[in-house]
Structures are given as C-alpha cells and as structure tokens.
Design an enzyme around this catalytic site. Structure first.
Site, short mmCIF file in Angstrom:
data_model
loop_
_atom_site.label_atom_id
_atom_site.label_comp_id
_atom_site.label_asym_id
_atom_site.label_seq_id
_atom_site.Cartn_x
_atom_site.Cartn_y
_atom_site.Cartn_z
CE1 TYR A 12 3.48 8.41 4.89
CE2 TYR A 12 3.66 6.99 6.81
CZ TYR A 12 3.20 7.22 5.53
OH TYR A 12 2.46 6.27 4.89
CE1 TYR A 64 -3.74 5.65 6.05
CE2 TYR A 64 -2.03 7.17 5.39
CZ TYR A 64 -3.16 6.44 5.10
OH TYR A 64 -3.71 6.50 3.84
#
Ligand code: ADP
Ligand code: SF4
Length: 678
Positions: A174, A61
């Site tokens: 997210y 990420y």
C-alpha cells in the site's frame, strides 16, 4: 474449571502506551467482507470476539480518504464524521466486554482503483494498479502534505469514535510501503533516495499520529518482518529501519510481505510458520510485538511468549473459527476449542465481496443478522433421527444435542466424517479432519446423542424409528459421466478406465498415463493430480480454466497449487475440455476454438460435478419435496452439493431452527438507511 496455571502468562495484562490490554490475546486486523457496507453485522461480530476473551479486537483495513477506495471489496471507512457512528458501534461492542478496540488506518496508494469514488489513485510515482487498467498519479509535495493531514484527521476521528489502538500501516503493497520501496520510489526530493528519506513519510505518520491521539491511544504499526524482497526493502534495510524507528510506536504488529504466505492455507503453511522470521526483527525493538501463526494450540501460544518472540498472540483465523478460544483456555476447556483448519474459506468470501463465513464456525457473520451465538443455542425437546454423519449431519447432531433433543445419528460407513474423513487423507488436507474431530469430541459429552456406525438406513428403517423429526444428510457422489460446467450433457464416448474422485479416495490406483479432467476448478482436481503423480502415475492435468485450481485464487492457494503440480512433474493443459475417451486416447477440445488434440492415456479421472445422494429422501417424501415445517428435511450436500462450510452451515441452521416457529421472520437485513430529511 480453573485456568491451568501453565497458561497464566497468556492472561497477564500488558501496557501499550496510555492503555492496557487485559490479556495477550490479540485479534489482529482482518478482512470481513462487511466493512462500511454492513456496520451492524460487523460490530456484533467484533463484539463477539471480545465477549469470547480477545483482549484487543481490531478493524479490518480502514480507509482514511476517498483516494483509497477498494470497491467492490467492502473495506472499512473513516472518511469523515459521517463514519463516526458506525465506527463507534464497533468500538462500543468491543468495550462492552472489557477489550481494547484497534483501528487499522489504511491508504491503498497505487494499489486501489477508486472504482466507486472515481478520484485519481495516488502513489509515490505513477504506476499501474494491481488489477484494473489505470495508473496512479505521482504525489507532489502538496499531495504528501494533504495525505498527512487526512491521516491525522482520521486518527482524531478514530479517537472520537472510541478506539484505543491506532495503526500506521506501511506494508502489503500500500501507499506508505511504496515510499519505502527502493525500486518504486524514484523521487529526487526529501522522500526519495536514502533509507532515511524513503522512511520519512512512515516516521512522520508515526510522530503525527502520536501527536494527535497519543494521549489516549496506543500507536501500533503493521510491518513486514521479512523485508519486501531485495528489490524493495531487503532484510538489511528492514533491520536498519527497525534500528531507526523501533521505539516510535507502542506496538509492532509483525507480518510478512506476502499475504499468501502470511495467511497461507494449511495445505502449504503450518502453524507458527512466521516464528523464525519474527524472532530476528523483534530483537531490534524493546516495544511489545504481536504476530500471527494460525495458533490454535495453547502450548504453541505459550512458547511464543516464553521464548520472547511475541508479547501478544495474534490471530485472525483462529479467532474466526473460535471467538471463544481465549475463554476456553482460561476456563480449562482446551478440548472445546474449535480449531481453524486453515482452508481460507473466510478470506475467499471477503474476496467475493460478501460477509465472512467459516468452515468450522457456522455462526460467523450471523451474530447480528440471525442472532446466533457461537456457544449458546436455544433449548428444545423431542426425538430426532439424523441420517448421515458427514459435516452436515455431525453439526446438526451436535447442535440438537446441545439444545436438549434426543438424537440418533445413523451413519452407513464404519467411520464418521463423510467427505471430510475421505478428503483429509488427500495431500495437504490432513487438518480438515478437525471438522469431524471437534464435533465428535463434543458429541461424546452430550448424553442425548447416540452415534450408530455401520447403519445404512432405508425408508422403512426411518419410518420404523418413529422420530419426531428426521434430518437427511446423506451427501453427494462425484459423477462418472463428465456432466458439469462445461458439458451440459454427459460426455458421449467414454469407455475404458473412467474414474471419479470417489474411486481414487476409495483407493483405486490407475497406473501409466492418467488424464485428470478438472471442470470443478477448486482443490479436488489439483490435489488428486498430485496424489496420483506421487504414486508414480504420469499425470496430465486438464482444465477448462486458464489456471490449475482457478477458484483457489480466492483462498490464496492458486499460485502454490500450480507450482506444486509443476514441481511434481504434472503436465498442465489449460483451456481444454475432455471431449471423449476410448480407453487409449483422450480427446481434448480447446474451449475457444473447439480444435481437438489427442492425448494417450490409460485412465481418466473426472472432476466435474457431484450428484446429490437424495434417494432416501425421495423414497420418504416423493417428488413433491418438503413443505415448510416438514417432519422430514434434508441438509448439506444431499440437497445442494457445495463447499464443506455450506454443509456445516446448513446442518447448524436446520438444527438451531428445528421445532421453532414454522414461519419465522427472515433474518434481519443490514443496510444503509437514509436519514429523514436527506
Ligand atoms: P455432507 O457434506 O452433506 O455432510 P457427506 O457426503 O460428507 O455429506 O456425508 C454424508 C454421509 O452420509 C456419508 O458419511 C455417508 O456414508 C452417509 N450416508 C449416506 N447414505 C446413508 C444412509 N442411507 N444411511 C446412513 N448413512 C448414510
Ligand atoms: Fe479457519 Fe477455514 Fe474458518 Fe478461515 S474458514 S477461520 S481458514 S476454518
């Protein structure tokens, strides 16, 4: 050897928008504990995957802005041009072996606390973060416009750094996922309400990323194939969303909403467990699809392609356990694959904020720092005696044999594998036997290594053998006196049936009510409690922590551990320590107040700590210990009882460095270096 023609489809190139992947092996984004903090370590590790044949190798990420700061975890960063050199180092390392480099642009939204950057977290609305005591700031329209610009700028930097595949990431809780969620998204503007509105940001990011970099980069997106639970985005809406946006990206990377399931450990989740859920969703797009499933069998991989479920075989863990997995299939060396055991020790160490490590692959994370190659070792010569064929001894014998040493591996028991053999018979741990089986398979092909089973050596035997080097790898035994984290001294009153995990693994079966006292906090206590319950005992699991198997929160196993015990009828008593047992009654003290309660029991099992089995080593070297470069050294649990990964690593390191310079320079240090004049 040539590629088995059956596996040829795995090696067919596939076009992804403007780029072409050289084969179907795709290392999906995965955490490393390296990120922005250890750029050289990271680049070398990713480059090794490409060298081993992975056709696409992605970052973890990769944060696009300081409002997405996951400190203290070392995420990758793409915040400004200052990150370009580090990002390019990884892309270059991957390109050097003909693979494509992918970057997972990420914004954590309300999930991240921004502990280092100290800017407010932003979200679809103001809501509490995942762990720390804060709430995010609700994004206004201007915030959304800014966010889209950050994403576009990050995509442009990714292209400048050389990446070929650029992700949009609307999953795993997210920021973009917050917008998709019908529960979290309470907006009255054009970004809230209908699915079309909630998906607006996702669509904009896909279109704007393509507009920014689509000339040179493929656009990928990581998306949950099983929805996100009805309260967020049910399966029906997931299907509708695929129908709306299915053809926008060049690649769908299909995952599950729940990390713990998507990358579940082998205790709870088998190989290819995502298959059915991916099949349904993938039928809604004509674009290529990648998905994971802890694939280690080439036949399973092939089935995924043949049945049309996947176009790319996605992997995180199998690529960590064996960076050369694709090359081994290509070269017809399937039996040389070092199969992932699904223990999640890799993930656990990212979670602990340090570089990745792997139970099966001791070179993981050491590619740059120590210059270790997973397939190549330096040549050496001499006669080595390795005592003990547990994970440490097996790995040492394997590496020494590969280096060209003549190796005698002596094992007291009638089977190799040490703790791995014993523990792999416990509920859910069968795949752990791969640690032994991979190494035994390799040893069979090394003519210089001889395994002597049923050979318990004493000091006289070792001296008589007269090897140039002796590695003692005799392991450790569980203590019978309760000494551990909680009790700095042995528990005073312990009488009656007092057992250790070794007793239970040796087949001792207590009946009636049994107290399993877990002061170790990892898998052993819960797994023994489960075993005993399945065998008909009435089990009371007692731990000094607040949850069953507390440390397994890092391996993503804790919730399932607790659920499994409850479902098996095990009574769970937390925050208590065993203070005594008289054969009939166990006394359990509260770790906060000290107040005791009594619990009737016919037996107690003490899962507290282990005692190194270093008697042979002591007999040989006395209490002075080994000097640097000693002829006799000890490795693994007999030196420091720890997880299996540590024993394999210790065996590997000792064997790789044996016979080298006595005072070798320490391993290189990766760190941020201040540029002159700054
Ligand atoms: P590690 O995790 O460090 O490899 P294990 O406990 O798994 O340790 O394995 C140690 C192995 O050493 C066991 O299989 C045990 O039977 C063996 N062993 C212990 N003492 C001796 C000895 N004196 N001679 C030969 N083998 C031994
Ligand atoms: Fe697989 Fe365990 Fe290695 Fe992770 S640490 S890659 S789960 S063997």
């Amino acid at each position: 050897m040539a590629t088995d023609p059956r596996y040829a489809p795995l090696f067919e190139p596939l076009r992804l928008g403007p780029v072409t992947a050289p084969n179907r092996f795709y290392q999906v984004p995965h955490c490393t504990g390296m990120g922005h903090a250890l750029p050289r370590t990271l680049a070398a590790m990713r480059g090794m995957k490409a060298e081993g044949g992975w056709g696409v190798v992605c970052t973890e990420y990769c944060s696009i802005h300081p409002t997405s700061d996951d400190a203290p975890y070392p995420f990758a960063a793409n915040w400004d041009d200052g990150d370009l050199a580090n990002l390019a180092a990884m892309a270059d390392a991957v390109h050097a072996h003909g693979a494509l480099a992918g970057i997972e642009l990420w914004h954590g939204g309300s999930y991240v606390a921004n502990l280092a950057s100290r800017v407010p977290a932003i979200g679809v609305r103001s809501m509490p973060g995942r762990t720390d005591p804060f709430q995010s700031q609700r994004m206004d329209r201007a915030d959304i416009r800014r966010f889209r610009r950050w994403h576009r700028d990050a995509a442009l930097r990714a292209r400048a750094a050389g990446f070929d595949v650029v992700y949009v990431y609307p999953t795993h809780g997210y920021l973009v996922w917050e917008f998709l969620s019908r529960s979290l998204n309470d907006r009255g503007d054009e970004y809230g309400g209908s699915l079309e509105n909630r998906a607006r940001l996702f669509r904009e990011l896909l279109e704007e990323t393509r507009d920014a970099v689509g000339d040179r980069c493929a656009i990928a997106t990581r998306f949950s194939a099983n929805g996100h639970g009805d309260q967020h985005l049910g399966l029906d809406e997931t299907r509708d969303l695929m129908a709306m946006l299915g053809e926008l990206p060049d690649l769908w990377d299909l995952v599950l909403a729940d990390y713990d399931e998507e990358m579940g450990s082998s205790r709870f989740v088998p190989e290819a467990a995502l298959e059915d859920r991916i099949r349904d969703i993938r039928s809604l797009t004509r674009r290529p699809v990648v998905g994971v499933g802890r694939f280690t069998s080439p036949d399973t991989m092939l089935r995924q392609l043949r049945s049309g479920v996947l176009d790319f075989v996605g992997a995180a863990r199998p690529s960590i356990a064996d960076p050369f997995l694709p090359q081994k299939i290509r070269d017809g060396r399937v039996e040389d694959i070092r199969e992932c055991i699904g223990c999640n020790i890799c993930y656990a160490h990212n979670f602990r904020g340090v570089a990745l490590r792997c139970t099966q692959n001791p070179t993981m994370g050491e590619e740059w720092r120590s210059g270790w190659h997973p397939e190549r070792v330096p040549a050496g010569r001499g006669r080595v005696l390795v005592v003990g064929a547990g994970p440490a001894g097996l790995e040492a014998a394997h590496v020494l044999g590969k280096r060209g040493f003549e190796v005698a591996l002596a094992e007291a028991g009638d089977a190799a594998g040490g703790r791995v053999t014993r523990e792999s018979r416990l509920p859910g741990l069968a795949e752990w036997a791969r640690v032994r089986d991979y190494r035994l398979g390799q040893l069979q092909r090394l003519p210089g290594v001889t395994l002597y089973l049923g050979n318990r050596l004493n000091a006289a035997d070792v001296r008589e053998f007269g090897a140039d080097h002796v590695l003692i790898a005799t392991g450790a035994r569980w203590r019978r006196d309760g000494l551990g984290r909680w009790h700095a001294r042995p528990i005073e009153r312990l009488t009656g049936t007092v057992l250790t995990p070794d007793d239970v693994m040796d087949g001792v079966r207590p009946s009636g009510r049994v107290v399993v006292f877990d002061d170790d906090h990892y898998y052993m206590g819960p797994v023994l409690a489960l075993l005993l319950a399945r065998q008909g005992a009435e089990v009371c699991y007692v731990t000094t922590e607040g949850k069953a198997g507390d440390w397994s929160q890092y391996t993503a196993e804790q919730p399932r551990t607790q659920r499994e015990l409850l479902e098996a009828g095990v009574e769970i008593v937390v925050n208590r320590a065993l203070e005594g047992f008289d054969g009939r009654v166990a006394r359990l003290g509260c770790v906060y107040s000290g107040r005791e309660l009594e619990c009737e029991a016919a037996a107690v099992v003490l899962v507290t700590s282990r005692e190194p089995d270093d008697a042979l080593f002591r007999e040989l070297v006395g209490h002075e210990g080994e000097e640097d470069g000693s002829r006799i050294t000890r490795v693994g649990d007999c030196r420091q009882p720890a997880i299996i990964a540590a024993a394999v690593y210790a065996g590997h390191k000792a064997a790789r460095e044996l016979g080298g310079e006595l005072h070798r320079p320490p391993a290189a240090r990766d760190r941020v270096i201040i540029a002159p004049g700054r």
